[in-house]
Each structure stands twice: as structure tokens, then as C-alpha cells.
Design a protein around this motif. Structure first.
Motif, mmCIF file in Angstrom:
data_model
loop_
_atom_site.group_PDB
_atom_site.id
_atom_site.type_symbol
_atom_site.label_atom_id
_atom_site.label_comp_id
_atom_site.label_asym_id
_atom_site.label_seq_id
_atom_site.Cartn_x
_atom_site.Cartn_y
_atom_site.Cartn_z
ATOM 1 N N ALA A 34 0.832 -1.201 0.000
ATOM 2 C CA ALA A 34 0.000 0.000 0.000
ATOM 3 C C ALA A 34 0.868 1.253 0.000
ATOM 4 O O ALA A 34 0.571 2.230 -0.690
ATOM 5 N N TRP A 37 2.154 1.748 -3.385
ATOM 6 C CA TRP A 37 1.058 2.248 -4.213
ATOM 7 C C TRP A 37 0.931 3.763 -4.051
ATOM 8 O O TRP A 37 0.879 4.511 -5.033
ATOM 9 N N ILE A 38 0.903 4.184 -2.813
ATOM 10 C CA ILE A 38 0.765 5.612 -2.548
ATOM 11 C C ILE A 38 1.970 6.374 -3.098
ATOM 12 O O ILE A 38 1.829 7.439 -3.691
ATOM 13 N N VAL A 40 3.867 5.594 -5.658
ATOM 14 C CA VAL A 40 3.897 5.668 -7.121
ATOM 15 C C VAL A 40 2.766 6.529 -7.661
ATOM 16 O O VAL A 40 2.956 7.289 -8.603
ATOM 17 N N LEU A 41 1.584 6.418 -7.058
ATOM 18 C CA LEU A 41 0.427 7.087 -7.667
ATOM 19 C C LEU A 41 0.083 8.420 -7.021
ATOM 20 O O LEU A 41 -0.690 9.190 -7.585
ATOM 21 N N VAL A 42 0.617 8.690 -5.846
ATOM 22 C CA VAL A 42 0.239 9.947 -5.198
ATOM 23 C C VAL A 42 1.455 10.830 -4.916
ATOM 24 O O VAL A 42 1.488 11.996 -5.315
ATOM 25 N N ILE A 43 2.450 10.253 -4.270
ATOM 26 C CA ILE A 43 3.550 11.113 -3.814
ATOM 27 C C ILE A 43 4.493 11.466 -4.959
ATOM 28 O O ILE A 43 4.728 12.648 -5.234
ATOM 29 N N LEU A 44 4.992 10.442 -5.658
ATOM 30 C CA LEU A 44 5.936 10.723 -6.747
ATOM 31 C C LEU A 44 5.363 11.665 -7.806
ATOM 32 O O LEU A 44 6.044 12.604 -8.215
ATOM 33 N N PRO A 45 4.130 11.457 -8.278
ATOM 34 C CA PRO A 45 3.607 12.394 -9.280
ATOM 35 C C PRO A 45 3.687 13.840 -8.815
ATOM 36 O O PRO A 45 4.074 14.719 -9.591
ATOM 37 N N ASN A 46 3.367 14.056 -7.553
ATOM 38 C CA ASN A 46 3.402 15.439 -7.067
ATOM 39 C C ASN A 46 4.832 15.944 -6.913
ATOM 40 O O ASN A 46 5.112 17.106 -7.192
ATOM 41 N N PHE A 48 7.339 15.019 -8.762
ATOM 42 C CA PHE A 48 7.818 15.328 -10.108
ATOM 43 C C PHE A 48 7.179 16.599 -10.647
ATOM 44 O O PHE A 48 7.818 17.387 -11.356
ATOM 45 N N LEU A 49 5.898 16.776 -10.286
ATOM 46 C CA LEU A 49 5.221 17.994 -10.755
ATOM 47 C C LEU A 49 5.928 19.220 -10.195
ATOM 48 O O LEU A 49 6.196 20.190 -10.922
ATOM 49 N N TYR A 52 9.276 19.634 -11.891
ATOM 50 C CA TYR A 52 9.099 20.214 -13.223
ATOM 51 C C TYR A 52 8.877 21.717 -13.145
ATOM 52 O O TYR A 52 9.374 22.483 -13.965
ATOM 53 N N ALA A 274 3.396 23.039 -15.151
ATOM 54 C CA ALA A 274 3.570 22.430 -13.833
ATOM 55 C C ALA A 274 3.503 23.485 -12.737
ATOM 56 O O ALA A 274 2.904 23.256 -11.677
ATOM 57 N N ILE A 281 -2.783 23.411 -6.833
ATOM 58 C CA ILE A 281 -2.753 22.507 -5.677
ATOM 59 C C ILE A 281 -2.598 23.324 -4.390
ATOM 60 O O ILE A 281 -3.297 23.090 -3.395
#
Lengths: 302, 315, 389
Positions: A34, A37-38, A40-46, A48-49, A52, A274, A281
């Protein structure tokens, strides 16, 4: 003693059970997927955003230079600040309107609809699950130059030729976003109102309070946090929208989301997009923080 | 007291009779107006999808199904529909497994920071599609994954999973933990207990969550727009149609999607309603929830044995 | 372990009153069906032990009750025997084998839950057949055994019903059938009658008692209802705050309560704080008392059951005889309960059908052997602990 034999048989393997893993490690092993999961799908995207937004755009490719250039450029630009103010205005006004409609509605549904209240509530939430694009596009049909509203007004004789006043303006966007936000705010308000036990109303009335004073002194303080959460969700969603302005906003209805779309699309300036995304955000988090700050509830309804 | 009270009450009632009707009228109008406001756009779209005119205005001209037949002859549109169905099917299957696992984990494990954990999981569900879209886009771009089927599915999974998780979690919270204990007591190990008792208990919630997730996936535009590569999903394709000239065919497409969504929601709602009913045994409602709190979360010893019958009669 | 042993011997010394030993002791090795050795349980996050250093022996075929109010630790004890909770300290032995850490599904123990815990999605027959299915019983054998189990609890004919189509009492019977079908060595009942109304409860009490005699299985019965516990049990343990206050036969517990808690919890009791004046003479406030035996201590508590107090002229010959004033009168249907003010003490007496009004003079008395010296609540345990230390 057949029975005794059974017990012994059943118990035997037990004594030989392997020692279990110490519980903290075991728990971590269970939780780790879990966490991944968090990550890869929640923390890393932000993450990287944000990175960027701190990098530099060079003719459509990204130079990995860290600075706040994008932000300083954005906040120095008139276009951006105007859009930011407009987006704030649109989001605040439409969410406020949605709250002013949804909360009284939720109150009426909870107090007056009796056993049909769940049905009534579901009827209000259902539009959430119907295509977003369709619901926005429908407003174009209604408010457009050759739209339903103009057609209606013309046939009634109020106006002689189709008016363009209804479409492609800030007001249009506000109406459409109010429409979008109502179910969200309602859901939150309804949930908190529905959790107030019926006997609170009765107890308050028994103490001699009128319906209004019951509301003012009992119901509102208990449901205010729920409304605030609904307001925050509505604000966050409307603030970051780009579909609605693109469909019904025209030029004067452009919002921040619209330039993000451009930055990632035709303009091909990801760092700028970004940076605006991070601004969105941040605005959302700010509102959430303010809301939770002002609506601390002293007591839990149980 | 009785005399004073009745005097006061009578005066009030006389005063307010007309006002009361007025208020009821206004409230009624308000409620009806909101429902119209919410449903008019959808109804209008549906009406125009069978209206025999290229111009979207009143009055309606006549009934036609030509927009629907045009829709079914539109090869790219059909492609987009199939693609969307594929995306939704995969995304929902993944989300169902993961969402169920997460729900069980949150319900069963006593871990610190559970609230933070839930909030982080829920973030993609409440974040604007735009933010979700661009953040995942840069994420996958950094990982050198080209936008396409995988990225769309990942995007959808990220918000359908918490949706299913929360629906299942809701069910688990009202579920009776002693059922699983009873199963173990009867000699069933953890796996068989899960299969025979836990899963049947949340089955309906899981299915309902899947249906709701499916409609969300079919309709999603805001984040999908960024994550779709060259092949568009249905909403992305329609978005393109809207930009490059518009035909009432789009209305037909919308009407179909909405019809499909409403059917799925209807089934989901019905399922949730029925399961809510069935799992509430008639005599124990409040009572059993008291007991559950004691049995399920053994945080305080004193809490354990609070039950409706704990107050001994006749002592 | 040594301390546990010592304690258990002390427990037995306290409770080794003459009692009807259960008849059916196993011939095998004589090990008790259940043995708790120094068992403590503290829940994570809780600072007080739910069960504190408990020792218990339960023999084959016994009907054993654990009686206590909310939070006394009785359910926790039961759950540790069933395997739902693990003791933080000490050991749970089943048939002399250490079962600490053994999961519930590997214990030959079945439980009847307070809310029955019937699987709502399974029909009655599937519910009852579940333990057999899990044990891998051949299919052909399951059906007749289900029929037999349902017949035993008079639920034949309800096989195809779902639990929510049954009444509370019926669900209770199905739960019983499910718990008994695997012929466990031990049946645990967690307030099984708690959710039933009074009439049904009395009926189910008889059913339970009859069943236990018929199947000969050891029953451990947890309840907060003293009436149930006294009526059903061969022996019972009264628990309070995680401690066993007294462990004895029902009559022993009723007639000779060990602590003031037991005296107050089981039935009604007048508890008088007394100080010894000389020999078998004592003083409770302004009330002079004659005791059956010399008390060991200077200060002590005396328990006198209201029904052992003789009211009226018959009391005149008794060593403890008092004249007092009626305070309040409670009408209980079959009799009247009278609060009498005697000096600075207030006592409860039973007046039978005699009618008293507040303010009336009343005379009453008791023979010294009816008054029992009880230990202060908890101090009994604390003393033990200090002795250990």
C-alpha cells in the motif's frame, strides 16, 4: 476417551507452530504494498510535478536547472495574475452559490422527507456519475446563441433576436460550475446533517427553542464542519477545472486550468504548466487548511 | 404550567398559519427548482438526441433516430467506445482487488497514521482531474512510459481504487466482527474464513463499487485528456468532435453514455440498498452496534462488555 | 511460574469449601479441561489490565460460570480460552496442553456468541453444517448430523430459513446447534441470553441446563446476571476489575461471600463497617454487635443478608436484637423491603407481608452465625500480591 484423543490430535501441531514474525515487522510487510502504491500514484507524481515547475523550459524541451524562475515569471505576468484572480473569483462565487443551494436543500431533505430522504439524496448525487462533458455541454445547448433559453425567450417575445449575453462569459462559467459543485457540497452537508440524531431536534424544541433557534444553536454548529468540507471539495474541483471554461467560457471565461492545458499541449511548456498546476494545488490545500482551522468541532456526534 | 403553555401555543399557531403555508410553498418551489436545475441539462441533451434538426434550439422539430444510426456508423466513435470499455474493464478489475485489500487492511490493522494513509489514498479521488492528469503525466514521462493504454488505466485506477475502498470500508465498519470469529471458532482458517464469511459479507458493496467505478471510468475526461496517447477514449474523442465542428450525433453519444451510467448506478444503488437491509437484522440495530464497538476495537478493557443487557434487571 | 503456583494454592485455600465435585471426571490423566496459569491481559493502549494474574481450573463435564459486571474481565477471559485474544502474560492450557498462541480454529472449543453471530448469507442448515464442512466431514455424514443437531435444540423444520427470518430465541438455538455439532470438548457461552427477553431467557436457561446434562460437555458460561449464574452452575467465579473475587459453588458464594463486593453483587446484603471491641463483641457505628466468632482484625466488614434478619416479635430472643424506626418501604410484589434506621446505621430487612409505614417502630435481629465477615473488595488480591513480593 475418543473425545480426549481428538483434542490431543488437534492440539499437537500447534505446539510445533513456527514462531510468528514480530508484529511490527509483520505489519510493515502487510502495509508495504500500500505504501508503494501511494508512493507511485500519489507522492511521486506530485514530487515530479513540483520539480518540473522548478525546471526551465528551453524551446519545448526541459532543462534541469533548479530555480523559481517559472513562478517569478508567472506572478510578474499580468495575464497570469488576472487569470488567477478571475479563477479565484469564479471558484469562490460558484462554490458559495452551490453551498447556499445545497445546504438548505440538504436540511429540507433530512428534516422533511422522512423515509424518502435517502432516495431524494441519491437523486441529487446521481448527476455526479453522469458524464461531466455531457453536463457541461448541455449548458451550451441551453445558454448558446441558438440555444434553448434564447429560443424560449424569443418565442415568448421577450427578445426579438437571439442574445449572446448568456454564453461565453464569466457568468456562464459560474452557473455551470455551481451546477457541477452542488452534488459535492450536498453530499457532504447531507452526511453531516443526517448524522444529527432526531432527538436533538426534539430536545431543543422541548427546551422551548423555535425551529430557527434549534437550527442556529444546535444543528448549525454540529454540521458546520461537514458544510465546510463540502465547500472545500467544491472549491478545489472548480478551481482546477478546464473543461467548463473551454466549453462555455469563451475568452472572458478563461481560467487557470485553460493555460495549463495549453502549456502541456500546443505551447509545449511543461515547466510553466507544472508551475500553474502547483499553484492550483497550493490554493486547494490553503482552502482546506483554512476550512479545517475554522471548523474545529469540539464534540463528536456518536 | 399546562395553562400557560397552552395559551402561548395557541397564540403562536393562530399567527403562523398563513405564514406556514407560504413557507412550505417557498421551500417546495425551491426543492423542485433545484431538481430541475440538476436534471434539465441531461433531459435536454436526451431530447435533442432524437430531435430531427441540426440546430439545437426550441421548438423541437420531430422525432428521429438518425443521430443514433449515424453514431453506429461512425467507425472512430465505435473504436473509442470499445477502447473506453476496455480501459474501464481493466481499471475496475485492478481497482476491485486493490481496493478490497486496502479496505481490509485499514479496517483490520491497528496502525498509526491510518487517517493520513486514507487521506493520501483518497487524494486522486478529490483532486481536480487536471492536477491528477498533469502530475501522472510528468510521473510517467519521468519513468519513460509513453502515454497510452497503461497510463490511462493507471490514472483511472488511482481514483477508482479509493472509491471502491471507501464503499467496502463503509460496509466493513457496519459488519459484525464476531462473524469472522465465529467462523474461526467453527474451525475455518483465515483463508477459508475470508472466502466463506468475509467476502460474502462485502460482496454486494464490492459489486456496487465496481459499477460506480465503471461509470466513472467511462466518463472521465479531465485527467484522461492528458494521459491518452494517440488513441482516444470516448470522452476524449467527443471532446475532439466538439472542438472541430459539432453534430447532434454527439448528443446521441452522450445520451447513450448517460443511459448506460444511470443503469449501472441504478443497479449499484439497488444492490447497496438491499444489502443494507439484509445485513440489519430486525431486533438488533443500535444494540448490536454498541456491542460491535466493544468487540471489534479492543482498545479499552472497560469498553468490552458494554451491551444492551449489561444493566442487570432485578438485581 | 512459581508465584503462579503459590497463588493457585492460595486460591484453593480460600475457596476449598465443601462443594459438589462434578461427577464425570475424565479417567485419562485427570488434567483439567481448561487451566489458566497466572494469565494477564492488557489491551494495547489500555493501561489497566483487563484480566490480572488469573488462575483457574475447570474440570471435565462441569458447568462453570464467570459472573461479573461490565468491564470485570469476564468476556476477556472467555475470549482467551477461545483463542480470540492472547494473554499478555501466563498460559492457557487445554487438556493439560499449553494452547497459548494457538489460533481459535485449531482449538476444540466452540463459542456461542452474545449476538449469535450466525452467518447472515447462509441458511440455517448451512450455518449448522459449517463446522463439519470446515473439519472435512464426508458429505453423506453432514446431513444427518445437522438434522440431529437441529432436533436437539427443537429447530427441525427451519433448515431453509435465513437467520434474519428467525426470532431471537430461534437464532439462539441455531447458534447452539452450530456450536455443539462438532462435539467440542468445551463450549463457551458469552452472555448467550443477554439479548433475549425475560420469558425466553427463563425458557432457554432450562434448555441449556438440560442440554449440558445430555451431551456432557463442559460449559463455561459468562454472564452478568447473578440469577442465571446461581441457577445453572456447578461452580462459579465472581470477577471484578480483572480479579477473581471468589471462586466457589453457588451456595457457598451466596451464604459465605468472601469479599464485600461479592456480598453486594450477589443478591442484597447489609454491609456494616465494624470495629472489634472485645472478643466476639463489636461495634458498627452506634450499633453494638455480637459475632459468631472472634474477628481476626480490629476493623472489618460484616455482611448480613436481609432475608436472614428476623423481623418482629420473633427476634426478641436473638443475641443481636434491635429496636429501630422504619425509613422507607419498597413494595416488591411478593414482599416488602424495609429500610430501617438503627442508630446511625441503615439496614435493609425483609418484612414479608407485614405492613410498615415510614416512621413506624420496628424490631429485628439476627443470630450471630448468619453474619459473615467479608474482606474489603480487592484487598484480598492485593494482600496476595504483597505476600508474593
Amino acid at each position: 476417551m475418543a473425545a480426549a484423543a481428538t483434542v490431543a490430535r488437534r492440539l499437537e501441531p500447534i505446539t510445533a507452530l513456527p514462531r510468528r514474525l514480530p508484529s511490527p515487522i509483520k505489519k510493515f510487510l502487510i502495509v508495504s504494498p500500500a505504501l508503494l502504491w501511494i508512493l507511485v500514484l500519489v507522492i511521486l507524481p506530485n514530487v515530479f510535478l513540483i520539480s518540473y515547475s522548478l525546471w526551465k523550459n528551453e524551446l519545448g524541451s526541459v532543462a534541469h536547472v533548479w530555480n523559481f524562475h517559472n513562478y517569478s515569471e508567472l506572478f510578474a505576468s499580468n495575464v497570469f495574475t488576472t487569470l488567477l484572480k478571475r479563477t479565484l473569483l469564479i471558484a469562490l462565487v460558484s462554490t458559495t452559490c452551490a453551498t447556499l443551494i445545497a445546504y438548505p436543500l440538504a436540511y429540507v431533505v433530512v428534516t422533511k422527507f422522512g423515509r424518502y430522504k435517502t432516495l431524494a439524496a441519491i437523486m441529487i448525487i446521481i448527476p455526479l456519475w453522469v458524464s461531466y462533458l455531457m453536463r457541461i455541454f448541455a449548458w451550451k445547448i441551453i445558454l448558446g446563441e441558438h440555444g434553448v433559453l434564447n429560443g424560449f425567450l424569443e418565442s415568448v417575445g421577450l427578445i426579438s433576436k437571439p442574445s449572446t449575453a448568456f454564453i461565453y462569459s464569466t457568468t456562464t462559467v459560474i452557473i455551470a460550475l455551481t451546477y457541477i459543485a452542488i452534488p459535492y457540497v450536498f453530499l457532504s452537508a447531507y452526511t453531516s446533517l443526517d448524522r444529527v440524531p432526531k432527538h436533538y431536534y426534539e430536545a431543543s424544541a422541548d427546551c422551548g427553542a423555535s425551529a430557527w433557534r434549534t437550527f442556529r444553536h444546535v444543528i448549525w454548529p454540529l454540521t458546520r464542519p461537514g458544510v465546510a468540507v463540502g465547500f472545500a471539495i467544491g472549491f478545489v474541483l472548480t478551481f482546477g477545472d478546464y473543461v467548463t471554461p473551454a466549453q462555455v467560457g469563451g475568452l472572458s471565461g478563461t481560467m487557470l486550468g485553460s493555460i495549463v492545458l495549453q502549456s502541456f499541449g500546443t505551447a509545449d511548456n511543461w515547466p510553466q504548466g507544472a508551475a500553474i498546476g502547483v499553484t492550483i494545488i497550493a490554493a486547494g490545500l490553503l482552502v482546506l487548511a483554512l476550512v479545517s482551522l475554522f471548523t474545529r468541532l469540539e464534540a463528536e456526534i456518536d | 404550567m399546562a395553562a400557560a403553555g397552552s395559551v402561548r401555543m395557541r397564540r403562536r399557531r393562530r399567527e403562523s398559519k398563513a405564514v406556514k403555508y407560504l413557507i412550505v410553498g417557498i421551500v417546495g418551489l425551491f426543492v423542485i427548482a433545484v431538481y430541475i436545475f440538476l436534471y434539465a441539462p441531461m433531459i435536454i441533451t436526451a431530447l435533442f438526441s432524437v430531435n430531427d434538426s441540426k440546430i439545437q434550439t426550441l421548438p423541437l422539430v420531430g422525432f428521429t433516430t438518425k443521430w443514433f444510426s449515424a453514431l453506429f456508423n461512425d467507425e472512430p466513435m465505435k473504436q473509442a467506445i470499445l477502447y473506453s470499455l476496455k480501459v474501464a474493464a481493466v481499471a475496475v478489475s485492478v481497482s476491485a482487488c486493490v481496493g478490497l485489500a486496502f479496505a481490509l487492511m485499514i479496517d483490520r490493522l491497528r496502525i498509526r497514521g491510518k487517517a493520513v494513509f486514507q487521506a493520501l489514498l483518497a487524494a486522486p479521488l478529490v483532486a481536480p482531474g487536471l492536477v491528477l492528469g498533469i502530475s501522472l503525466l510528468v510521473n510517467f514521462h519521468t519513468a519513460k512510459i509513453e502515454p497510452g493504454f497503461f497510463t490511462i488505466v493507471a490514472g483511472h485506477v488511482s481514483f477508482i481504487t479509493p472509491l471502491i475502498m471507501f464503499i467496502v470500508l463503509q460496509r466493513l465498519k457496519t459488519a459484525d466482527p464476531t462473524l469472522e470469529q465465529a467462523s474461526m471458532d467453527c474451525g475455518a482458517g483465515p483463508l477459508r474464513t475470508f472466502w466463506h464469511v468475509t467476502l460474502p459479507g462485502v460482496r454486494v458493496a464490492l459489486i456496487a463499487g465496481c459499477l460506480l467505478g465503471f461509470t466513472l471510468s467511462m466518463d472521465e475526461i479531465a485527467s484522461t485528456f492528458f494521459l491518452a496517447g494517440t488513441q482516444p477514449t470516448l470522452p476524449v474523442y467527443v471532446w475532439g468532435l466538439l472542438r472541430f465542428g459539432f453534430t447532434p450525433e454527439v448528443n446521441a453519444a452522450f445520451t447513450l453514455i448517460a443511459g448506460g451510467s444511470l443503469t449501472l448506478i441504478g443497479i449499484a444503488g439497488l444492490l447497496l440498498f438491499i444489502s443494507g437491509r439484509r445485513n440489519r437484522l430486525p431486533e438488533e440495530k443500535k444494540a448490536s452496534r454498541w456491542r460491535r464497538r466493544g468487540a471489534g476495537r479492543p482498545s479499552a478493557a472497560a469498553e468490552r462488555e458494554i451491551g444492551p443487557g449489561s444493566v442487570a434487571p432485578g438485581v | 511460574m512459581k508465584t503462579a503456583k503459590e497463588e493457585s494454592s492460595q486460591v484453593s485455600s480460600v475457596t476449598s469449601a465443601p462443594q459438589a465435585e462434578p461427577a464425570a471426571l475424565p479417567g485419562a490423566d485427570g488434567a483439567p479441561v481448561v487451566e489458566l496459569r497466572g494469565v494477564s491481559k492488557t489491551y494495547p493502549g489500555g493501561d489497566v489490565a483487563a484480566v490480572d494474574n488469573m488462575d483457574l481450573n475447570i474440570q471435565e463435564g462441569e458447568f462453570f460460570s464467570i459472573l461479573g459486571s461490565s468491564g470485570s474481565g469476564k468476556t476477556t477471559t472467555l475470549r482467551m480460552i477461545a483463542g480470540f485474544e492472547q494473554p499478555t502474560k501466563g498460559n492457557v492450557l487445554l487438556d493439560g496442553i499449553d494452547a497459548t498462541g494457538v489460533p481459535p480454529y485449531r482449538r476444540d472449543v466452540n463459542t456461542v456468541f452474545q449476538n449469535y453471530a450466525l452467518f447472515p448469507h447462509m441458511k440455517v442448515e448451512a450455518n449448522v453444517a459449517y463446522p463439519l464442512k470446515m473439519a472435512g466431514t464426508p458429505k453423506g455424514e453432514i446431513k444427518p448430523r445437522v438434522a440431529e443437531a437441529l432436533e436437539r435444540v427443537s429447530m427441525t423444520g427451519f433448515e431453509k430459513r435465513l437467520p434474519h427470518q428467525l426470532s431471537g430465541g430461534q437464532r439462539q438455538r441455531v447458534a447452539l446447534a452450530r456450536a455443539l455439532i462438532g462435539r467440542p470438548r468445551l463450549l463457551l457461552l458469552d452472555e448467550p441470553l443477554g439479548a433475549l427477553d425475560l420469558k425466553l431467557r427463563e425458557n432457554m436457561l432450562l434448555v441449556l441446563k438440560h442440554l449440558q446434562r445430555e451431551v456432557g460437555i463442559t460449559f463455561i458460561y459468562v454472564t452478568h446476571d447473578q440469577g442465571e449464574a446461581l441457577a445453572m452452575s456447578d461452580r462459579l467465579a465472581v470477577m471484578n476489575g480483572g480479579y477473581v473475587e471468589q471462586l466457589a459453588s453457588p451456595t457457598e458464594i451466596y451464604d459465605r461471600p468472601a469479599t464485600s463486593f461479592v456480598a453486594g453483587f450477589i443478591g442484597k446484603s447489609n454491609l456494616l463497617e465494624c470495629s472489634c471491641t472485645s472478643g466476639d463483641k463489636a461495634q458498627a457505628g452506634t450499633m453494638p454487635l455480637v459475632l459468631g466468632e472472634a474477628p481476626g482484625e480490629e476493623k472489618f466488614t460484616l455482611s448480613i443478608r436481609p432475608e436472614t434478619i428476623v423481623v418482629g416479635e420473633d427476634s426478641r430472643g436473638l443475641p443481636n436484637h434491635y429496636e429501630a424506626v422504619v425509613g422507607d418501604v419498597l413494595f416488591l410484589g411478593h414482599e416488602r423491603e424495609v429500610m430501617v434506621d438503627c442508630g446511625d446505621q441503615r439496614l435493609v430487612v425483609r418484612a414479608g407481608q407485614q405492613i410498615y409505614s415510614p416512621g413506624d417502630p420496628i424490631e429485628f435481629g439476627w443470630s450471630p452465625d448468619k453474619a459473615v465477615i467479608v474482606k474489603a473488595t480487592g484487598s484480598w488480591q492485593q494482600q496476595q500480591q504483597s505476600q508474593d513480593a
